[in-house]
Design a protein around this motif. Structure first.
Motif, PDB file in Angstrom:
ATOM      1  N   SER B 245     -33.023 -41.561  75.878  1.00 24.71           N
ATOM      2  CA  SER B 245     -33.321 -41.097  77.230  1.00 24.71           C
ATOM      3  C   SER B 245     -33.915 -39.691  77.213  1.00 24.71           C
ATOM      4  CB  SER B 245     -32.063 -41.140  78.102  1.00 24.71           C
ATOM      5  OG  SER B 245     -31.187 -40.093  77.770  1.00 24.71           O
ATOM      6  N   TYR B 246     -33.526 -38.915  76.217  1.00 24.58           N
ATOM      7  CA  TYR B 246     -34.090 -37.566  76.065  1.00 24.58           C
ATOM      8  C   TYR B 246     -35.591 -37.652  75.763  1.00 24.58           C
ATOM      9  CZ  TYR B 246     -34.499 -32.783  74.160  1.00 24.58           C
ATOM     10  OH  TYR B 246     -34.866 -31.484  73.915  1.00 24.58           O
ATOM     11  N   LEU B 247     -35.928 -38.547  74.837  1.00 26.90           N
ATOM     12  CA  LEU B 247     -37.340 -38.706  74.471  1.00 26.90           C
ATOM     13  C   LEU B 247     -38.151 -39.187  75.673  1.00 26.90           C
ATOM     14  CD1 LEU B 247     -36.822 -40.414  70.976  1.00 26.90           C
ATOM     15  CD2 LEU B 247     -37.293 -37.994  71.451  1.00 26.90           C
ATOM     16  N   LEU B 248     -37.559 -40.103  76.431  1.00 23.22           N
ATOM     17  CA  LEU B 248     -38.217 -40.603  77.636  1.00 23.22           C
ATOM     18  C   LEU B 248     -38.387 -39.492  78.665  1.00 23.22           C
ATOM     19  CD1 LEU B 248     -36.557 -44.022  78.504  1.00 23.22           C
ATOM     20  CD2 LEU B 248     -38.997 -43.536  78.489  1.00 23.22           C
ATOM     21  N   HIS B 249     -37.319 -38.743  78.855  1.00 21.39           N
ATOM     22  CA  HIS B 249     -37.327 -37.717  79.895  1.00 21.39           C
ATOM     23  C   HIS B 249     -38.443 -36.710  79.663  1.00 21.39           C
ATOM     24  CE1 HIS B 249     -35.603 -34.924  82.895  1.00 21.39           C
ATOM     25  NE2 HIS B 249     -36.041 -33.995  82.073  1.00 21.39           N
ATOM     26  N   TYR B 250     -38.580 -36.267  78.430  1.00 21.49           N
ATOM     27  CA  TYR B 250     -39.569 -35.228  78.152  1.00 21.49           C
ATOM     28  C   TYR B 250     -40.938 -35.786  77.773  1.00 21.49           C
ATOM     29  CZ  TYR B 250     -36.056 -31.632  78.592  1.00 21.49           C
ATOM     30  OH  TYR B 250     -35.104 -30.784  79.100  1.00 21.49           O
ATOM     31  N   GLY B 251     -41.049 -37.104  77.780  1.00 19.92           N
ATOM     32  CA  GLY B 251     -42.345 -37.695  77.490  1.00 19.92           C
ATOM     33  C   GLY B 251     -42.776 -37.577  76.037  1.00 19.92           C
ATOM     34  N   TYR B 252     -41.827 -37.589  75.113  1.00 19.39           N
ATOM     35  CA  TYR B 252     -42.177 -37.619  73.682  1.00 19.39           C
ATOM     36  C   TYR B 252     -42.465 -39.077  73.320  1.00 19.39           C
ATOM     37  CZ  TYR B 252     -40.166 -32.902  73.529  1.00 19.39           C
ATOM     38  OH  TYR B 252     -39.884 -31.585  73.747  1.00 19.39           O
ATOM     39  N   GLU B 253     -43.620 -39.542  73.735  1.00 17.92           N
ATOM     40  CA  GLU B 253     -43.874 -40.986  73.689  1.00 17.92           C
ATOM     41  C   GLU B 253     -44.007 -41.513  72.265  1.00 17.92           C
ATOM     42  OE1 GLU B 253     -47.547 -42.328  75.446  1.00 17.92           O
ATOM     43  OE2 GLU B 253     -46.689 -44.263  75.956  1.00 17.92           O
ATOM     44  N   THR B 288     -47.268 -41.941  79.677  1.00 16.39           N
ATOM     45  CA  THR B 288     -48.469 -41.581  78.929  1.00 16.39           C
ATOM     46  C   THR B 288     -49.130 -40.325  79.488  1.00 16.39           C
ATOM     47  OG1 THR B 288     -48.776 -43.913  78.506  1.00 16.39           O
ATOM     48  CG2 THR B 288     -50.646 -42.495  78.053  1.00 16.39           C
ATOM     49  N   GLU B 289     -49.158 -40.207  80.816  1.00 15.93           N
ATOM     50  CA  GLU B 289     -49.729 -39.005  81.426  1.00 15.93           C
ATOM     51  C   GLU B 289     -48.919 -37.776  81.031  1.00 15.93           C
ATOM     52  OE1 GLU B 289     -49.146 -41.805  82.911  1.00 15.93           O
ATOM     53  OE2 GLU B 289     -50.943 -42.450  83.995  1.00 15.93           O
ATOM     54  N   ARG B 290     -47.622 -37.932  81.042  1.00  9.40           N
ATOM     55  CA  ARG B 290     -46.762 -36.792  80.699  1.00  9.40           C
ATOM     56  C   ARG B 290     -46.974 -36.384  79.247  1.00  9.40           C
ATOM     57  NH1 ARG B 290     -41.282 -37.895  81.177  1.00  9.40           N
ATOM     58  NH2 ARG B 290     -41.467 -40.122  81.492  1.00  9.40           N
ATOM     59  N   LYS B 291     -47.110 -37.406  78.385  1.00  2.00           N
ATOM     60  CA  LYS B 291     -47.336 -37.103  76.974  1.00  2.00           C
ATOM     61  C   LYS B 291     -48.664 -36.373  76.784  1.00  2.00           C
ATOM     62  CE  LYS B 291     -49.413 -39.489  73.322  1.00  2.00           C
ATOM     63  NZ  LYS B 291     -49.647 -40.716  72.557  1.00  2.00           N
ATOM     64  N   THR B 292     -49.700 -36.862  77.454  1.00  2.41           N
ATOM     65  CA  THR B 292     -51.026 -36.257  77.300  1.00  2.41           C
ATOM     66  C   THR B 292     -51.000 -34.793  77.725  1.00  2.41           C
ATOM     67  OG1 THR B 292     -51.959 -38.399  77.827  1.00  2.41           O
ATOM     68  CG2 THR B 292     -53.449 -36.511  77.924  1.00  2.41           C
ATOM     69  N   LEU B 293     -50.388 -34.532  78.873  1.00  5.02           N
ATOM     70  CA  LEU B 293     -50.343 -33.162  79.365  1.00  5.02           C
ATOM     71  C   LEU B 293     -49.528 -32.268  78.441  1.00  5.02           C
ATOM     72  CD1 LEU B 293     -50.197 -34.060  83.109  1.00  5.02           C
ATOM     73  CD2 LEU B 293     -51.857 -32.501  82.068  1.00  5.02           C
ATOM     74  N   ARG B 294     -48.451 -32.806  77.921  1.00  5.55           N
ATOM     75  CA  ARG B 294     -47.636 -32.006  76.998  1.00  5.55           C
ATOM     76  C   ARG B 294     -48.455 -31.616  75.764  1.00  5.55           C
ATOM     77  NH1 ARG B 294     -42.412 -30.821  76.067  1.00  5.55           N
ATOM     78  NH2 ARG B 294     -41.730 -32.076  77.821  1.00  5.55           N
ATOM     79  N   ASN B 400     -43.956 -31.583  83.154  1.00  3.10           N
ATOM     80  CA  ASN B 400     -43.265 -32.858  83.000  1.00  3.10           C
ATOM     81  C   ASN B 400     -42.325 -33.107  84.175  1.00  3.10           C
ATOM     82  OD1 ASN B 400     -42.392 -35.166  81.195  1.00  3.10           O
ATOM     83  ND2 ASN B 400     -40.440 -34.084  81.438  1.00  3.10           N
ATOM     84  N   ALA B 401     -41.545 -32.085  84.509  1.00  2.24           N
ATOM     85  CA  ALA B 401     -40.581 -32.237  85.609  1.00  2.24           C
ATOM     86  C   ALA B 401     -41.298 -32.462  86.932  1.00  2.24           C
ATOM     87  CB  ALA B 401     -39.687 -31.006  85.703  1.00  2.24           C
TER      88      ALA B 401
END
Lengths: 242, 460
Positions: B245-253, B288-294, B400-401
């Motif tokens: 859930s941590y990986l999901l939350h922060y978008g570490y896809e 995926t959007e969150r990952k890209t922005l990160r 992300n948030a």
């Protein structure tokens, strides 16, 4: 109400307050939670520690890239460790022993119990595959001499050899030795020994911290009523019961 | 592309991004940390309230000598430390070196309360305790001692300590623990020494010199004891799910995909998700959007990140004075400083950051950013934390948030801010702090940072 009864009532209230625990409202507690300082990079380290210790080598590599967190161990050693673990899990014990020795011969030299358990697992696999003669020979030549050194080894050896006495092992009292759980037990023992030899803790920190949370909440229960997290998997705060 | 057009979300509460402003300054040395080392510890002997006339304290206030001839039990030479023993820690400890046992060797080491009668041996009076050199007995609150340890004399190093975890006093002789007694005294306790026969002289060590006793090891053992007790608790199999859930939350896809892939092939396979109560749909949101922005932010490509945000989530960046825009602008400024494009940085700062001057919540960070310009080597300056990787991470976490907060199915705005893991760690820290608060502030607090950096070799 007469003045007398008002006084009595108030006294009773004061007494009850003194005897009862401190009550922390949700609002106050949430403020305290907010004031806690947790660094993101520390959480990342905790997650990396979990991935590394549990052997998720690809995920650890990806996590290093995605979060910039450095693993606390050389990632290449995870691959070797996982290969050993997997070999035991699949019943290729000889292969596992060879791999452990390639990694670091001291691991088995300095850990007679682990070596015995691996040999025992090898015996179990021979019996599982119906190689009775080979199993007997192996037990007598390799395992019996070790049993002489150590009473508990001897007992385990006898228990294992007892498998041969039953035609239908699925119903025999020592049948659990043939269960997959026995392989997993041995595999995790090897895994722990390799980690220890690499000066790494054999268990990830996260489960310990979660246990610590359970403990800390129990401890605080004695002194206060406050919002608890009862279900770790949802991390949901539940209001105090007063 | 999940382009959210319909979501201003009806959230009228304060800008979620503001929370990250505080996070962004956690790395700054100017922000007080909540580590407890702010408590003052004893450094020397207190020469003001010591028993006048019976003993002489050296000019460095680290040794005491009995110069009189003792006549009775009320002319003891007692001296306390200048500060009480600090309490917000696992253990407090100090040592004395018996330089000269004098004619009778009536030396004592112990702890006393502030109001202690300074002509009596520690331990002889209420609210005091002392380990005495001439008989090896331990005195607690009255004139009769209890069997405790060996006697000590010239040349010996003797230590006294308080173990706040076990609520015990302990004493040592020449580096080894002699024994422990329950600590039944409340309130501030002063390290105390006493001399009581002619020429007795002791030096005291409040930690300015290395101790004869291995305090670090003692503390490690003490923590290990607690650890062993905690390990006895059984834990439902939640660790795997919490990490996921941590990986999901922060978008570490990418990490998440590898993790899931590996989880499928482990023996036995790890079963996760739904049955553990994780509400997948909500966090998979815009993964995926969150990952890209990160990735963009972590690479320092702030302009591209802003561009993508304008395209995908215009509502997040439409208010140019929001905390999110502010953090992105700051980061852009920091990236310019990093590559040495100072002129451009100044121009950018005037255009995008100047407007935040004078606004209370933004001011600290603006000032730190601008301060970068003052240094030839900003990395080594007091605002060098801004150039660290962790700063990019905070900005990425903010974005992300904010994206999570545009989820129309969002139930609780707090869930955008904190992963399950973080909520659990906050609860753990708060519980430990609160318990200490309710125990007279005694003992060690929980610090994730210390746990992570402690005893790599410990076999718990």
């Amino acid at each position: 109400m007469s003045l007398f009864w008002i006084v009595v009532h108030q006294l009773a209230e004061i007494e009850a307050m003194a005897a009862s625990k401190k009550v922390i409202t949700r609002e106050d507690w949430e403020k305290k939670l907010k004031d806690v300082k947790i660094k993101k990079e520390d959480m990342n380290k905790l997650v990396m520690n979990f991935l590394v210790t549990e052997g998720y080598v690809d995920a650890a590599e990806k996590f290093r890239k995605e979060s910039g967190t450095e693993p606390d161990i050389d990632l290449a050693t995870i691959t070797d460790r996982m290969a050993v673990k997997k070999a035991v899990q699949c019943g290729n014990v000889e292969d596992a022993i060879e791999k452990v020795n390639d990694l670091n011969p001291e691991i088995l030299d300095t850990n007679p119990q682990l070596f015995f358990h691996l040999q025992q697992q090898r015996l179990i696999e021979l019996i599982r595959n119906g190689k009775v003669e080979e199993a007997l020979e192996f037990a007598q030549e390799e395992l019996a001499p070790r049993g002489e050194e150590n009473q508990s080894f001897l007992e385990e050896l006898e228990r294992t050899v007892a498998l041969l006495a039953f035609e239908d092992v699925s119903n025999c009292p020592v049948g659990e030795l043939l269960d997959i759980s026995q392989r997993l037990k041995t595999a995790s023992e090897v895994n722990a020994a390799i980690l220890t030899s690499q000066s790494h803790e054999k268990d990830p920190k996260l489960p310990s911290l979660l246990k610590m949370l359970i403990w800390a909440q129990n401890q605080l229960d004695e002194k206060a009523a406050y919002p608890r997290i009862n279900d770790l998997s949802t991390a949901m705060l539940e209001d105090p019961t007063v | 592309m999940s382009n959210n057009t319909n979501s201003t979300n009806g959230h009228s509460d304060r800008d979620l991004g503001l929370w990250f402003l505080e996070q962004s300054r956690l790395g700054s040395a100017r922000v007080p940390t909540d580590m407890d080392e702010d408590e003052e510890a004893p450094t020397e002997l207190n020469t003001i309230n010591s028993s006048g006339g019976f003993l002489v304290v050296s000019p460095d206030k680290l040794s005491a000598k009995y110069t009189n001839v003792n006549l009775h039990g009320h002319d003891v030479g007692v001296v306390q430390a200048n500060k009480p023993a600090p309490v917000k820690r696992l253990v407090y400890y100090f040592e004395i070196y018996v330089k000269d046992a004098g004619t009778k060797g009536q030396i004592a080491i112990g702890f006393t309360s502030e109001s202690f009668k300074m002509r009596r041996q520690p331990g002889w009076e209420a609210n005091s305790c002392g380990y005495h050199g001439d008989d090896g007995l331990l005195y607690r609150g009255h004139g009769k001692g209890e069997a405790f340890g060996p006697t000590y004399t010239s040349g010996d190093i003797v230590g006294g300590g308080i173990n706040y975890a076990s609520q015990e006093f302990f004493f040592t002789k020449n580096g080894a623990v002699v024994g422990t007694v329950p600590k039944d005294m409340k309130g501030p306790l002063f390290p105390t020494i006493a001399v009581h026969s002619q020429n007795e002289e002791v030096n005291v060590n409040f930690g300015q010199q290395p101790f004869a006793f291995d305090l670090k090891e003692f503390e490690a053992q003490e923590r290990m004891k607690q650890q062993r007790m905690i390990e006895k608790f059984s834990l439902p199999t939640v660790s795997h799910g919490i990490v996921r859930s941590y990986l999901l939350h922060y978008g570490y896809e990418d990490t998440l995909n590898s993790f899931d892939m590996a989880s499928k092939t482990t023996v036995p396979p790890v079963h996760i998700a739904q049955e553990n109560g994780f509400d997948e749909q909500d966090v998979v949101f815009a993964l995926t959007e969150r990952k890209t922005l990160r990735q963009l932010i972590r690479n320092g490509e702030i302009d591209s990140a802003l561009g993508k945000l304008r395209e995908w989530y215009p509502q997040i960046v439409q208010d140019d004075k929001s905390a999110t825009c502010f953090l992105l602008h700051c980061q852009k400024f920091i990236e310019l400083v990093r590559v040495g494009a100072l002129e451009e940085a100044v121009k950018y700062g005037r255009m995008e950051l100047a407007k935040f001057f004078g606004l209370p919540v933004f001011e600290d960070l603006v000032q730190d950013c601008v301060a970068l310009l003052a240094y030839e080597r900003p990395q080594e300056s007091s605002v060098g934390y801004l150039l660290e990787e962790s700063q990019r991470e905070v900005v990425a976490d903010t974005v992300n948030a904010m994206i999570l907060s545009t989820n129309p199915n969002l139930k609780d705005s707090q869930s955008c801010l904190h992963s399950y893991l973080e909520r659990l760690l906050r609860q753990l820290t708060a519980c430990c702090l609160e318990r200490r608060l309710l125990s007279g502030d005694q003992g060690e607090a929980f610090h994730l940072h210390r746990v992570l950096n402690s005893c790599k070799k410990a076999r718990c």
